[in-house]
Design a protein around this motif. Sequence first.
Motif, PDB file in Angstrom:
ATOM      1  N   CYS A   1       0.829  -1.213   0.000  1.00 60.98           N
ATOM      2  CA  CYS A   1       0.000   0.000   0.000  1.00 60.98           C
ATOM      3  C   CYS A   1       0.859   1.257   0.000  1.00 60.98           C
ATOM      4  CB  CYS A   1      -0.891   0.035   1.227  1.00 60.98           C
ATOM      5  SG  CYS A   1      -2.227  -1.156   1.177  1.00 60.98           S
ATOM      6  N   ARG A   2       0.374   2.285  -0.707  1.00 57.25           N
ATOM      7  CA  ARG A   2       1.054   3.575  -0.742  1.00 57.25           C
ATOM      8  C   ARG A   2       0.291   4.639   0.044  1.00 57.25           C
ATOM      9  NH1 ARG A   2       2.705   4.264  -7.122  1.00 57.25           N
ATOM     10  NH2 ARG A   2       3.517   2.163  -7.442  1.00 57.25           N
ATOM     11  N   ILE A   3      -0.993   4.454   0.182  1.00 52.55           N
ATOM     12  CA  ILE A   3      -1.829   5.429   0.892  1.00 52.55           C
ATOM     13  C   ILE A   3      -1.287   5.570   2.314  1.00 52.55           C
ATOM     14  CG2 ILE A   3      -3.826   4.572   2.200  1.00 52.55           C
ATOM     15  CD1 ILE A   3      -5.601   5.451  -0.015  1.00 52.55           C
ATOM     16  N   GLU A   4      -1.191   6.804   2.811  1.00 49.58           N
ATOM     17  CA  GLU A   4      -0.499   7.054   4.079  1.00 49.58           C
ATOM     18  C   GLU A   4      -1.041   6.188   5.228  1.00 49.58           C
ATOM     19  OE1 GLU A   4       2.231   8.830   3.685  1.00 49.58           O
ATOM     20  OE2 GLU A   4       2.689   8.242   5.744  1.00 49.58           O
TER      21      GLU A   4
ATOM     22  N   GLN B   1      -2.326   3.360   5.240  1.00 44.91           N
ATOM     23  CA  GLN B   1      -2.153   1.912   5.046  1.00 44.91           C
ATOM     24  C   GLN B   1      -0.718   1.564   4.628  1.00 44.91           C
ATOM     25  OE1 GLN B   1      -5.134   0.024   5.283  1.00 44.91           O
ATOM     26  NE2 GLN B   1      -6.126   1.979   5.697  1.00 44.91           N
ATOM     27  N   LYS B   2       0.152   2.552   4.642  1.00 42.90           N
ATOM     28  CA  LYS B   2       1.482   2.412   4.036  1.00 42.90           C
ATOM     29  C   LYS B   2       2.198   1.131   4.478  1.00 42.90           C
ATOM     30  CE  LYS B   2       4.880   5.476   2.298  1.00 42.90           C
ATOM     31  NZ  LYS B   2       4.575   6.586   1.506  1.00 42.90           N
TER      32      LYS B   2
ATOM     33  N   ARG C   1      -8.049  -4.377   0.801  1.00 40.77           N
ATOM     34  CA  ARG C   1      -7.180  -3.380   0.169  1.00 40.77           C
ATOM     35  C   ARG C   1      -6.771  -3.850  -1.232  1.00 40.77           C
ATOM     36  NH1 ARG C   1      -4.783  -3.068   5.728  1.00 40.77           N
ATOM     37  NH2 ARG C   1      -3.697  -4.951   5.104  1.00 40.77           N
TER      38      ARG C   1
ATOM     39  N   THR D   1      -9.172   5.834  -4.029  1.00 41.31           N
ATOM     40  CA  THR D   1      -8.417   7.075  -3.864  1.00 41.31           C
ATOM     41  C   THR D   1      -7.428   7.235  -5.018  1.00 41.31           C
ATOM     42  OG1 THR D   1      -8.602   6.932  -1.480  1.00 41.31           O
ATOM     43  CG2 THR D   1      -6.852   8.342  -2.331  1.00 41.31           C
TER      44      THR D   1
ATOM     45  N   LEU E   1      -4.168   8.559  -6.301  1.00 40.03           N
ATOM     46  CA  LEU E   1      -2.889   9.038  -5.771  1.00 40.03           C
ATOM     47  C   LEU E   1      -2.063   9.755  -6.841  1.00 40.03           C
ATOM     48  CD1 LEU E   1      -1.977   6.073  -3.390  1.00 40.03           C
ATOM     49  CD2 LEU E   1      -2.980   8.252  -2.820  1.00 40.03           C
TER      50      LEU E   1
ATOM     51  N   GLU F   1      -5.901   3.458  -5.225  1.00 40.17           N
ATOM     52  CA  GLU F   1      -5.880   2.468  -4.152  1.00 40.17           C
ATOM     53  C   GLU F   1      -7.204   2.487  -3.399  1.00 40.17           C
ATOM     54  OE1 GLU F   1      -1.711   1.804  -2.608  1.00 40.17           O
ATOM     55  OE2 GLU F   1      -2.778   2.188  -0.741  1.00 40.17           O
TER      56      GLU F   1
ATOM     57  N   THR G   1      -9.030   1.508   0.241  1.00 40.49           N
ATOM     58  CA  THR G   1      -8.812   1.189   1.654  1.00 40.49           C
ATOM     59  C   THR G   1      -9.846   0.143   2.085  1.00 40.49           C
ATOM     60  OG1 THR G   1     -10.367   2.863   2.409  1.00 40.49           O
ATOM     61  CG2 THR G   1      -8.076   3.575   2.093  1.00 40.49           C
TER      62      THR G   1
END
Lengths: 69, 211
Positions: B105-108, B110-111, B160, B180, B182, B195, B197
């Motif tokens: 994951c890249r989303i903050e 879920q990083k 995810r 989302t 990104l 991505e 969540t």
Amino acid sequence: MTKRTMTLNLTDAEMRVLEELCAKKDLSKTALLRQALRLYQVVEARLEKGDKLFFEDDRTKEKAEVMML
Amino acid sequence: MTVTVSPVYLFDVQRGEAAAAELWDAVTERQLADWEAEWLPELFNAIQRLHRAGVERRLWPQSRQWNWRRKVQVLQGVLAHPGFSVVCENVTQGMMIVDTTTKRCRIESQKGQHLVYVEFVANAPWNRPELVSPPRFRGIGSVLIRAAIALSQEEEFKGRIGLHSLPQANSFYANTCGMTDLGVDPNYEGLRYFEMTPEQAEAFIAKGNQP
């Protein structure tokens, strides 16, 4: 999909690492070991093809080869 | 190879009603035969129409270059890359290959967590509104995204998922799927990265379950 059960024997140290990784990744031991098996298969296939495994520093872009002996 | 087949529904655009279909948890020789015998001739015709209408090459569907037979051969037996397909009226309507292992994951919020990354997903050409008007069936993309979410939940990734979107599908992932955005990924052919969540996955499933 049919699943089969096996018993896994680990040392205390190995079990500790497994439990730490499970907590960090919020995965059960089964899920984590299945992930590890898939990753092992991917890495092994690439190495057999003659590829090299590198880690790259995201900031400096410096690459370090992981030696697989 | 054991294939699990689950009942799903698509929307038959011309008849204006639901159509019973099947979700397969594999891309088999049958799908590849459909791709070669049914998808490719239709795709060539559609591209010819775009060309003759003066549409610039950069606006032609980028997935025209995907060779599904080669992809499936390369990934045969690789645990990290399961495939899915949707069959309706005895013909493959959509295919997807995912990566359950090498992406994070890249989303903050879920990083670094695991996710199911949608590597390749495509509709049959007659189901793409940018190629055929009106398309034959709708809902294939949603069925396949739901399958990716279900796999993510089964693997304990909590729904995810992530993917790089081809330009013509950006709106589908942002608005229909509620993922989302990104932004453009400069390291991936300039495609936008999306991505989903766990909360967005639940919302997408709940939306699909509404009568």
